[in-house]
Design a protein around this motif. Structure first.
Motif, short mmCIF file in Angstrom:
data_model
loop_
_atom_site.label_atom_id
_atom_site.label_comp_id
_atom_site.label_asym_id
_atom_site.label_seq_id
_atom_site.Cartn_x
_atom_site.Cartn_y
_atom_site.Cartn_z
N THR A 61 1.04 -1.63 0.08
CA THR A 61 0.29 0.58 0.50
C THR A 61 1.48 1.15 0.12
O THR A 61 1.87 1.18 0.30
CB THR A 61 -0.80 -0.26 1.16
OG1 THR A 61 -0.08 0.08 1.99
CG2 THR A 61 -1.48 -1.38 1.46
N THR A 421 -9.53 -4.34 -0.83
CA THR A 421 -9.33 -3.34 -1.79
C THR A 421 -9.37 -1.93 -0.55
O THR A 421 -8.70 -0.93 -1.38
CB THR A 421 -10.44 -3.04 -2.50
OG1 THR A 421 -10.37 -4.42 -3.81
CG2 THR A 421 -11.01 -1.91 -3.87
N GLU A 424 -6.16 -1.02 -0.11
CA GLU A 424 -5.43 -0.52 -1.08
C GLU A 424 -5.50 1.25 -1.21
O GLU A 424 -4.87 2.20 -1.31
CB GLU A 424 -5.59 -1.23 -2.03
CG GLU A 424 -4.11 -0.98 -3.06
CD GLU A 424 -4.92 -2.00 -4.79
OE1 GLU A 424 -3.40 -1.71 -5.19
OE2 GLU A 424 -5.71 -2.81 -4.80
N GLN A 425 -7.06 1.84 -0.94
CA GLN A 425 -7.27 2.93 -1.58
C GLN A 425 -7.49 3.39 -0.71
O GLN A 425 -7.32 4.95 -1.12
CB GLN A 425 -9.04 2.41 -2.27
CG GLN A 425 -9.40 2.21 -3.49
CD GLN A 425 -8.34 2.50 -4.98
OE1 GLN A 425 -7.84 3.79 -4.91
NE2 GLN A 425 -7.63 1.76 -5.18
N ASP A 426 -7.42 3.18 0.83
CA ASP A 426 -7.74 4.21 1.67
C ASP A 426 -6.25 4.46 2.33
O ASP A 426 -6.30 5.70 2.92
CB ASP A 426 -8.75 3.35 3.41
CG ASP A 426 -9.86 3.17 3.58
OD1 ASP A 426 -10.62 3.96 2.14
OD2 ASP A 426 -10.34 2.21 3.73
N GLU A 428 -4.18 5.11 0.16
CA GLU A 428 -3.76 6.60 -1.37
C GLU A 428 -4.78 7.24 -0.14
O GLU A 428 -4.54 9.27 -0.71
CB GLU A 428 -4.35 5.69 -2.02
CG GLU A 428 -3.66 5.19 -3.35
CD GLU A 428 -2.07 5.68 -3.09
OE1 GLU A 428 -2.18 6.37 -3.34
OE2 GLU A 428 -1.66 4.41 -4.16
N ALA A 429 -6.15 7.02 -0.02
CA ALA A 429 -7.44 8.51 0.74
C ALA A 429 -6.63 8.69 2.08
O ALA A 429 -6.24 11.04 2.19
CB ALA A 429 -8.33 8.08 0.98
#
Length: 510
Positions: A61, A421, A424-426, A428-429
Motif C-alpha cells: 500500500t 481493496t 489499498e484505496q484507504d 491512498e486516501a
C-alpha cells in the motif's frame, strides 16, 4: 457389506413391506448382522477453484510518513494468521479490554452454553448403540374372589406377591436410522461450535472497531475544540475591529455564524464518544456506568506492516461462517437418511427375567424364576403419505442448505476482496488527506496573517477556516480507516482461531 439382490432392494429408498416379505428371512438375518445406512453419505464440498481474491492482487500500500496509521503495508500471500492478531497493534489497553471481553461477555457465554447443550445431545445419542437395561421391583397384596378358582397352587385367595425383574431391550440398527441420527446431532454440534467461534471473532472485531472509533472521535473532538478556539479568537478580533470601525457588522455576524456552526459539530461528536464508551463497557460485560476510564488515541496504535493473505483454497477451511454453513449442509444430508430410514421396518429385541414369590424371603428361591425372549418387527403400511413427503422435504432441505453454503462462500470471498481493496484505496486516501491537511494549514496561516495585515478579505479567511476544519476531520477519519481496514482483514480471513488449541480441538475426534 453383504451384497445381495434382496439387500439392495431393502436398502433402497422406495423399499416397502411387500419387498421385505419377498426378500425372505435369510436377507433379514444378514441385515441384522451387517446392516446398511440409507440416505446420502456426506462429502465435504471442494474448495473453489480460484487463485486470487481480486483481479489485480495488491502487493504494497501507499505510505504517508510522519503520521499515525501512515505506514506502508505489505501483503504476504499464503502466510498464516496469528491467533492473537490484535496484539500487532501494540496497545496494552486494547489487549486488556479484549481479554476482559472474552472472559465476561454474556453473548459469548451464551454461545458457549449452546455448544455445551449440543455436545451433551451427542453424548446422549450415543446411548442408542447399547441395550437398554432396566430393573424393577413390585410388591402387592391381593384378595381374589372365592367364586373363581384360586390362582395359587396353595388354594389361597388372599396373598402377597413380590416380583424383582430385569428387562433388556435392543433395537438393531438395520437400516442405519441410529447412525444417521447420530450423524445429525454431531453435525448440529458442529453448527453450535462454529457459531460460538464466530461469536468470539465478532466480539474481538467489535471491540477493536469500537476502540478505533473511540480513538478517532477523541482526535476529532480535539481538532474541533482547536477550531472553536481559532474561530473564537477571530470573533474577538472582528468585534474589536468593528468597535474601531475597521470591520463591518456583516463580517462580525458571518464569523459568529461560523463559530456557531463549528461549535454545533462538537455535541454530536461527544454523544458518539459516550455511546462508544458505553458499547465498550457492554462488550466487556460491564454496565455503562462502569466503562473503562482509559482514553484511547490513534497515535498510540501501531499499524501492522506485514499482512497475511490466506490462499483462497484455505479460506473455506478457516471462516467459521463457511464451516457453519458446511455443518448445516451435513446436518441436512443426515436428515435425508433419517427420513428415509423412517420409511423402513424397525426391529426390536427384548428379554426379561425375574422372580415372583409370596414372601420376600422366598424371592429367588427354587421355582420362583421366570424369563422371556421376544422379537418384534414393525413396518409402515399406510400413513397417508406422511413419511414420503417428510423424505421429500428433507431432500429439498438439503438443496436449500447447499445453496446457502455456496452463497456463504461467495460472501466470504467478497469480504476479503472488499477489504483488500479498502486497504489499498484507504492508504491512498490517507496520503491525499495528509497533503490536503498540510495545504489547508498553510492556507489558514497565510490567510490569518494577511487578514491581520489588511492584505486579504475576511471572506478569504472564512473560506480558509472552513477548508482547514474539513481537512482535519478528513485526516482523522482516513487514519481510523486504515486501522479499521486492517482489523477487518484479519476478521475476513477467519481470525486465526484454528491456532488456539482449545478452539481447534474437536471433542469428538478423540
Amino acid at each position: 457389506m453383504i451384497r445381495t439382490t434382496a439387500r439392495r432392494a431393502l436398502c433402497g429408498a422406495a423399499a416397502g413391506p411387500l419387498v421385505l416379505i419377498r426378500a425372505g428371512a435369510m436377507a433379514l438375518a444378514a441385515f441384522m448382522i451387517a446392516g446398511c445406512v440409507v440416505g446420502p453419505d456426506f462429502r465435504k464440498p471442494a474448495a473453489p477453484d480460484v487463485v486470487d481474491y481480486t483481479a489485480q492482487p495488491p502487493s504494497t500500500t501507499a505510505a504517508s510518513p510522519d503520521v499515525a496509521g501512515g505506514a506502508a503495508q505489505r501483503f504476504t500471500k499464503g502466510s498464516d494468521i496469528a491467533a492473537d492478531w490484535w496484539t500487532l497493534f501494540h496497545s496494552r489497553p486494547l489487549n486488556a479490554l479484549i481479554e476482559q471481553s472474552l472472559a465476561n461477555n454474556h453473548d459469548l457465554k451464551a454461545a458457549q452454553a449452546a455448544l455445551a447443550v449440543a455436545r451433551e445431545n451427542v453424548l446422549a445419542q450415543r446411548g442408542v448403540y447399547y441395550p437398554a437395561v432396566t430393573a424393577g421391583f413390585s410388591a402387592s397384596r391381593q384378595l381374589q374372589s372365592e367364586v373363581l378358582s384360586p390362582a395359587l397352587n396353595s388354594n389361597t385367595f388372599e396373598y402377597s406377591l413380590f416380583t424383582p425383574q430385569v428387562s433388556v431391550s435392543y433395537a438393531p440398527d438395520v437400516f442405519g436410522l441410529n447412525r444417521r441420527n447420530t450423524e445429525l446431532v454431531k453435525a448440529q454440534e458442529q453448527v453450535a461450535r462454529f457459531e460460538m467461534i464466530a461469536a468470539r471473532l465478532s466480539l474481538i472485531d467489535n471491540v477493536v472497531a469500537a476502540l478505533i472509533q473511540e480513538a478517532s472521535l477523541q482526535t476529532q473532538i480535539e481538532a474541533t475544540r482547536q477550531l472553536i478556539d481559532i474561530n473564537t479568537k477571530s470573533v474577538e478580533t472582528l468585534r474589536y475591529q468593528f468597535s474601531k470601525g475597521y470591520a463591518s457588522r456583516l463580517d462580525v455576524a458571518a464569523q459568529e455564524s461560523q463559530l456557531a456552526q463549528v461549535a454545533a459539530t462538537l455535541p454530536p461528536l461527544l454523544k458518539q464518544l459516550a455511546q462508544q464508551r458505553d458499547l465498550l463497557a457492554v462488550l466487556a460485560g460491564r454496565f455503562p456506568s462502569q466503562a473503562p476510564m482509559e482514553t484511547f488515541e490513534l497515535s498510540t496504535l501501531a499499524l501492522p506492516e506485514d499482512l497475511p493473505v490466506s490462499l483462497p483454497s484455505a479460506l473455506v477451511a478457516q471462516r467459521p461462517d463457511v464451516l457453519q454453513a458446511q455443518a448445516n449442509l451435513h446436518a441436512a444430508s443426515a436428515q435425508v437418511g433419517v427420513a428415509t430410514a423412517n420409511r423402513l421396518p424397525n426391529i426390536m429385541l427384548s428379554a426379561d427375567a425375574g422372580s415372583t414369590a409370596l414372601a420376600i424371603s422366598q424371592v429367588f428361591g427354587s421355582g420362583t424364576g421366570f424369563w422371556g425372549l421376544a422379537a418384534a418387527l414393525t413396518a409402515p403400511i399406510f400413513d397417508g403419505g406422511t413419511l414420503l413427503h417428510q423424505e421429500r422435504a428433507a431432500r429439498a432441505g438439503y438443496v436449500q442448505a447447499a445453496e446457502q453454503y455456496r452463497s456463504t462462500v461467495l460472501t466470504a470471498f467478497q469480504n476479503v476482496a472488499d477489504t483488500l481493496t479498502a486497504l489499498e484505496q484507504d492508504a491512498e486516501a490517507l496520503k491525499a488527506a495528509v497533503s490536503a491537511s498540510a495545504a489547508a494549514q498553510v492556507t489558514l496561516d497565510l490567510s490569518q496573517r494577511q487578514w491581520r495585515d489588511g492584505y486579504a478579505s475576511y471572506l478569504t479567511l472564512l473560506s480558509a477556516e472552513q477548508a482547514y476544519q474539513q481537512a482535519r476531520i478528513n485526516l482523522v477519519q482516513a487514519q481510523a480507516n486504515r486501522y479499521a481496514d486492517t482489523a477487518a482483514l484479519f476478521q475476513a480471513l477467519g481470525g486465526g482461531w484454528w491456532r488456539r488449541a482449545e478452539l481447534a480441538k474437536d471433542t469428538y475426534e478423540n
